[in-house]
Motif scaffolding. Structure first.
Motif, PDB file in Angstrom:
ATOM      1  N   PRO A  22      -3.066  -1.574  -7.067  1.00  0.00           N
ATOM      2  CA  PRO A  22      -1.744  -1.254  -7.613  1.00  0.00           C
ATOM      3  C   PRO A  22      -0.848  -0.659  -6.537  1.00  0.00           C
ATOM      4  O   PRO A  22      -1.257   0.237  -5.789  1.00  0.00           O
ATOM      5  CB  PRO A  22      -2.048  -0.237  -8.716  1.00  0.00           C
ATOM      6  CG  PRO A  22      -3.362   0.366  -8.327  1.00  0.00           C
ATOM      7  CD  PRO A  22      -4.122  -0.711  -7.617  1.00  0.00           C
ATOM      8  N   SER A  23       0.384  -1.153  -6.463  1.00  0.00           N
ATOM      9  CA  SER A  23       1.299  -0.693  -5.427  1.00  0.00           C
ATOM     10  C   SER A  23       2.728  -1.064  -5.792  1.00  0.00           C
ATOM     11  O   SER A  23       2.965  -2.094  -6.417  1.00  0.00           O
ATOM     12  CB  SER A  23       0.932  -1.342  -4.083  1.00  0.00           C
ATOM     13  OG  SER A  23       1.825  -0.940  -3.061  1.00  0.00           O
ATOM     14  N   ARG A  24       3.664  -0.204  -5.394  1.00  0.00           N
ATOM     15  CA  ARG A  24       5.083  -0.496  -5.504  1.00  0.00           C
ATOM     16  C   ARG A  24       5.754  -0.131  -4.183  1.00  0.00           C
ATOM     17  O   ARG A  24       5.370   0.842  -3.527  1.00  0.00           O
ATOM     18  CB  ARG A  24       5.755   0.279  -6.653  1.00  0.00           C
ATOM     19  CG  ARG A  24       5.281  -0.128  -8.030  1.00  0.00           C
ATOM     20  CD  ARG A  24       6.206   0.429  -9.109  1.00  0.00           C
ATOM     21  NE  ARG A  24       7.502  -0.256  -9.113  1.00  0.00           N
ATOM     22  CZ  ARG A  24       7.760  -1.358  -9.805  1.00  0.00           C
ATOM     23  NH1 ARG A  24       6.819  -1.910 -10.558  1.00  0.00           N
ATOM     24  NH2 ARG A  24       8.964  -1.915  -9.761  1.00  0.00           N
ATOM     25  N   ALA A  25       6.761  -0.924  -3.815  1.00  0.00           N
ATOM     26  CA  ALA A  25       7.472  -0.670  -2.565  1.00  0.00           C
ATOM     27  C   ALA A  25       8.814  -1.373  -2.603  1.00  0.00           C
ATOM     28  O   ALA A  25       9.095  -2.177  -3.502  1.00  0.00           O
ATOM     29  CB  ALA A  25       6.646  -1.163  -1.374  1.00  0.00           C
ATOM     30  N   VAL A  66      -5.100  -3.775   2.802  1.00  0.00           N
ATOM     31  CA  VAL A  66      -5.448  -2.657   1.923  1.00  0.00           C
ATOM     32  C   VAL A  66      -4.177  -1.827   1.799  1.00  0.00           C
ATOM     33  O   VAL A  66      -3.744  -1.179   2.751  1.00  0.00           O
ATOM     34  CB  VAL A  66      -6.596  -1.798   2.498  1.00  0.00           C
ATOM     35  CG1 VAL A  66      -6.886  -0.615   1.567  1.00  0.00           C
ATOM     36  CG2 VAL A  66      -7.849  -2.633   2.700  1.00  0.00           C
ATOM     37  N   ILE A  67      -3.567  -1.856   0.631  1.00  0.00           N
ATOM     38  CA  ILE A  67      -2.231  -1.280   0.465  1.00  0.00           C
ATOM     39  C   ILE A  67      -2.256  -0.053  -0.435  1.00  0.00           C
ATOM     40  O   ILE A  67      -2.920  -0.043  -1.475  1.00  0.00           O
ATOM     41  CB  ILE A  67      -1.243  -2.353  -0.069  1.00  0.00           C
ATOM     42  CG1 ILE A  67       0.188  -1.840  -0.043  1.00  0.00           C
ATOM     43  CG2 ILE A  67      -1.640  -2.859  -1.445  1.00  0.00           C
ATOM     44  CD1 ILE A  67       1.230  -2.922  -0.264  1.00  0.00           C
ATOM     45  N   ALA A  68      -1.536   0.984  -0.023  1.00  0.00           N
ATOM     46  CA  ALA A  68      -1.461   2.224  -0.790  1.00  0.00           C
ATOM     47  C   ALA A  68      -0.582   2.042  -2.019  1.00  0.00           C
ATOM     48  O   ALA A  68       0.191   1.084  -2.127  1.00  0.00           O
ATOM     49  CB  ALA A  68      -0.905   3.339   0.090  1.00  0.00           C
ATOM     50  N   ALA A  69      -0.680   3.015  -2.942  1.00  0.00           N
ATOM     51  CA  ALA A  69       0.092   2.930  -4.188  1.00  0.00           C
ATOM     52  C   ALA A  69       1.590   2.994  -3.919  1.00  0.00           C
ATOM     53  O   ALA A  69       2.381   2.329  -4.587  1.00  0.00           O
ATOM     54  CB  ALA A  69      -0.323   4.054  -5.133  1.00  0.00           C
TER      55      ALA A  69
END
Length: 345
Positions: A22-25, A66-69
Motif C-alpha cells: 500500500p502506498s500513495r504519492a 519496495v515502496i513505502a506507504a
C-alpha cells in the motif's frame, strides 16, 4: 507538441507495484515524449527556487520496487508507446521500442515480426524502459548482449542523449542508470540489435533439457521459457512478489573452493574474470528459508529466491524478512546477499 510538463496529483500506487504494498504519492503520467523538455525546465526551476524537497522517481512496471506507504518522492509513470523497425543492416534488425511498452509484449511482438533474439527473456515483468536499468537477464542471455542503444534524457543537464552499450556501465543486474540515482535518467526509447543469423541460447540447464523442445524455432523456445517461469515463479497478480529478490552473489575463487569443500552440493558458476557466481536460491534454501514466513511475507515454497506478500504486508515487513534471510546466509556461509529491488522510502 506539448509545452506543458506532466501534472502531479496524489494517487494510489498499490496496484502499480508488483509486491502489492500500500502506498500513495504525487504521481504524473508521461505519455507524450514532447513534454519532456517542459518537465526538465520545471525541475530546473524547482531546484533553483530550492523547492525540490521531493526528488523524482521514474516508475516503469513497479516490478523491482519496495515502496513505502508515503514515499518522499514524486513519481513519474512512463507510459510512452510504440514499436518500429528503426534500421536494418546486413546482420541485424535494429528494433526500437518506447519505454512504456510491456517488456514481455515487446518480446512477443518481435517474434511475431520474424525478429528473434530475445526469446530467453520472455515473461520478465516490467517495461522496456526499465529493462536496461536493471540489465535484465535470464536463461543464459543478458539484455546488454542484444542492446543497440538507449535514448534517454539526462534530467540534471536537461538534454537528450543516445548511449551505446559501452556507455551504459552494464554489469550483473546493474547499470549507469541505476547507479546514478533514481532522478537523473529518464529513458524514453530503447533499441535492440536482433541477429539475422539467429543461434539459440540453450546453455541454461532447465531450457537445454526441456522435453521435446524444438531448438531451431525461437517461438518454441519462447513458449518453453514461459512454461518454466510459470512453473517456478508465482504470478504477481495472484501472489504479490518482485521476482528474484536477491542477486546471485559473485565471490573470489578461493572462497568458493573453500565453501565447496564444506558444502559439496553448492551450485557454482565460474565467471570470465576468475570469480565464481553462487546460486542465491540454493543458499537461502539451505539456510532454512524456502517456504518460511515472517508475518505477512515469506520466501516462496517453490522458489526460495522469491519473496512474496501473502497479504497485508508493508514495506517494513519486506525489509525485515530480507534482513533476516541475509543474516542467516551470512552466518551459515559467510556470503553477503544483495537485494535486487530498489527501496523507495
Amino acid at each position: 507538441m506539448s509545452t506543458q510538463p506532466p501534472v502531479f496529483t496524489d494517487q494510489d500506487l498499490q496496484a502499480r507495484n508488483t509486491l502489492g504494498l500500500p502506498s500513495r504519492a504525487a504521481v504524473a503520467v508521461l505519455d507524450d515524449e514532447s513534454a519532456v523538455p517542459a518537465l526538465c525546465a520545471a525541475l530546473a526551476a524547482s531546484q533553483k527556487d530550492q523547492q525540490a524537497d521531493a526528488p523524482l522517481f521514474v516508475l516503469g512496471g513497479g516490478s523491482n520496487l519496495v515502496i513505502a506507504a508515503r514515499p518522499r518522492h514524486c513519481i513519474l509513470q512512463v507510459a510512452l508507446r510504440g514499436i518500429r523497425l528503426w534500421d536494418e543492416t546486413a546482420d541485424h534488425w535494429i528494433v526500437e521500442a518506447a519505454a512504456g511498452e510491456s517488456w514481455h509484449g515487446f518480446v512477443d511482438h518481435c517474434l511475431a515480426q520474424g525478429w528473434p533474439g530475445l526469446e530467453n527473456l520472455a515473461l520478465i515483468p516490467g517495461t522496456v524502459g526499465a529493462a536496461p536499468v536493471q540489465n535484465i537477464g535470464a536463461y543464459g542471455l543478458e539484455l546488454d548482449q542484444r542492446l543497440h542503444s538507449v535514448v534517454a534524457w539526462d534530467l540534471h543537464a536537461g538534454r537528450e542523449r543516445t548511449l551505446l552499450p559501452e556507455e551504459c556501465g552494464f554489469s550483473y543486474r546493474d547499470s549507469l542508470f541505476k547507479r546514478d540515482g533514481a532522478g537523473r535518467w529518464l529513458i524514453v526509447r530503447v533499441r535492440f540489435a536482433l541477429p539475422k543469423a539467429w543461434v539459440p541460447r540453450l546453455d541454461y540447464p532447465d531450457l537445454r533439457d526441456f522435453p521435446g523442445l524444438r531448438k531451431d524455432d525461437p517461438r518454441r523456445i519462447f513458449d518453453a521459457v514461459c512454461e518454466i517461469r510459470r512453473r517456478k515463479l508465482p504470478d504477481p497478480a495472484v501472489l504479490g512478489n518482485a521476482g528474484s529478490f536477491f542477486k546471485n552473489p559473485v565471490i573470489d575463487a578461493d572462497q568458493a573452493a573453500a565453501l565447496k569443500q564444506r558444502f559439496p552440493d553448492l551450485r557454482t558458476y565460474p565467471q570470465a574474470d576468475g570469480r565464481v557466481k553462487l546460486a542465491a536460491g540454493w543458499l537461502i534454501e539451505q539456510a532454512g528459508w524456502k517456504g518460511r514466513r515472517l508475518g505477512p511475507v515469506g520466501m516462496h515454497a517453490r522458489q526460495a529466491l522469491v519473496l512474496v506478500n501473502h497479504g497485508g504486508a508493508q514495506a517494513a515487513d519486506v525489509l525485515a524478512l530480507a534482513q533476516a534471510v541475509r543474516a542467516d546466509v551470512r552466518m551459515r556461509f559467510g556470503v553477503e546477499l544483495e537485494q535486487e529491488p530498489v527501496i523507495l522510502d
